[in-house]
Design a protein around this motif. Structure first.
Motif, mmCIF file in Angstrom:
data_model
loop_
_atom_site.group_PDB
_atom_site.id
_atom_site.type_symbol
_atom_site.label_atom_id
_atom_site.label_comp_id
_atom_site.label_asym_id
_atom_site.label_seq_id
_atom_site.Cartn_x
_atom_site.Cartn_y
_atom_site.Cartn_z
ATOM 1 N N ARG A 68 44.307 51.696 28.039
ATOM 2 C CA ARG A 68 43.478 51.189 29.135
ATOM 3 C C ARG A 68 43.298 49.691 28.926
ATOM 4 N NH1 ARG A 68 44.406 56.134 31.039
ATOM 5 N NH2 ARG A 68 43.281 57.721 29.887
ATOM 6 N N ALA A 69 43.578 48.905 29.952
ATOM 7 C CA ALA A 69 43.450 47.444 29.888
ATOM 8 C C ALA A 69 42.203 47.030 30.660
ATOM 9 C CB ALA A 69 44.688 46.781 30.477
ATOM 10 N N VAL A 70 41.333 46.278 29.989
ATOM 11 C CA VAL A 70 40.113 45.780 30.617
ATOM 12 C C VAL A 70 40.151 44.257 30.547
ATOM 13 C CG1 VAL A 70 37.592 45.784 30.574
ATOM 14 C CG2 VAL A 70 38.844 47.850 29.891
ATOM 15 N N ASN A 71 40.377 43.620 31.691
ATOM 16 C CA ASN A 71 40.464 42.157 31.793
ATOM 17 C C ASN A 71 39.079 41.630 32.180
ATOM 18 O OD1 ASN A 71 42.389 39.910 33.937
ATOM 19 N ND2 ASN A 71 41.234 39.463 32.118
ATOM 20 N N ALA A 72 38.321 41.165 31.172
ATOM 21 C CA ALA A 72 36.940 40.727 31.383
ATOM 22 C C ALA A 72 36.850 39.231 31.641
ATOM 23 C CB ALA A 72 36.114 41.095 30.145
ATOM 24 N N GLU A 73 35.700 38.792 32.011
ATOM 25 C CA GLU A 73 35.301 37.394 32.178
ATOM 26 C C GLU A 73 35.817 36.723 33.437
ATOM 27 O OE1 GLU A 73 32.830 36.582 30.420
ATOM 28 O OE2 GLU A 73 33.060 38.173 28.952
ATOM 29 N N GLY A 74 36.227 37.477 34.426
ATOM 30 C CA GLY A 74 36.435 36.954 35.767
ATOM 31 C C GLY A 74 37.696 36.180 36.080
ATOM 32 N N VAL A 75 38.528 35.861 35.099
ATOM 33 C CA VAL A 75 39.774 35.146 35.387
ATOM 34 C C VAL A 75 40.936 36.117 35.153
ATOM 35 C CG1 VAL A 75 41.256 33.198 34.774
ATOM 36 C CG2 VAL A 75 38.770 32.941 34.695
ATOM 37 N N PRO A 76 41.689 36.445 36.208
ATOM 38 C CA PRO A 76 42.778 37.408 36.051
ATOM 39 C C PRO A 76 43.800 36.975 35.003
ATOM 40 C CG PRO A 76 42.355 37.000 38.365
ATOM 41 C CD PRO A 76 41.558 35.978 37.595
#
Length: 127
Positions: A68-76
């Motif tokens: 599972r990939a979780v791209n956090a902090e709002g910048v893709p």
């Protein structure tokens, strides 16, 4: 030389647990997330400023577990082909509820609970 699949134990030993830096608590349940949980899975929480995660993604994908990939902090930021990263405010809230201390963070999750955690820059090799 032909790359080989990394057994789960090798992945865990390579990543290790940095107890001095990790704030993620082992044994805790994952916060709410949008995917259907597997019995055992790997969750990678990362942000846009992690640099090149190619070796890390390769090692995690070679584990043979659902990733599972979780791209956090709002910048893709991209994830490997075949992985649809979870992005947006909810993904960042997920990382903060986990108390992620550094990106990337890799979690081994079993039955919805954190079994092992690793935070920081991946420089290991899987031989």
């Amino acid at each position: 030389m032909r790359p080989r699949r990394a057994p789960l134990l090798t992945l865990l030993l390579t990543l290790g647990v940095s107890t001095a830096e990790a704030r993620v608590r082992l044994g805790e349940a994952l916060p709410a997330h949008p995917w259907t949980a597997a019995e055992r899975e790997v969750v990678v929480v990362y942000s846009h400023d992690c640099g090149d995660l190619g070796d890390l993604w390769q090692a995690v994908l070679a584990s043979g577990l659902p990733v599972r990939a979780v791209n956090a902090e709002g910048v893709p930021s991209p994830a490997p082909a075949g992985l649809a990263p979870w992005r947006g405010e909810a993904a960042t809230a997920f990382a903060r509820k986990l108390r992620v201390g550094a990106y990337p963070t890799v979690l081994l999750v079993q039955d919805g609970r954190i079994l092992n955690a690793w935070e920081g820059t991946f420089k290991g090799t899987l031989n």
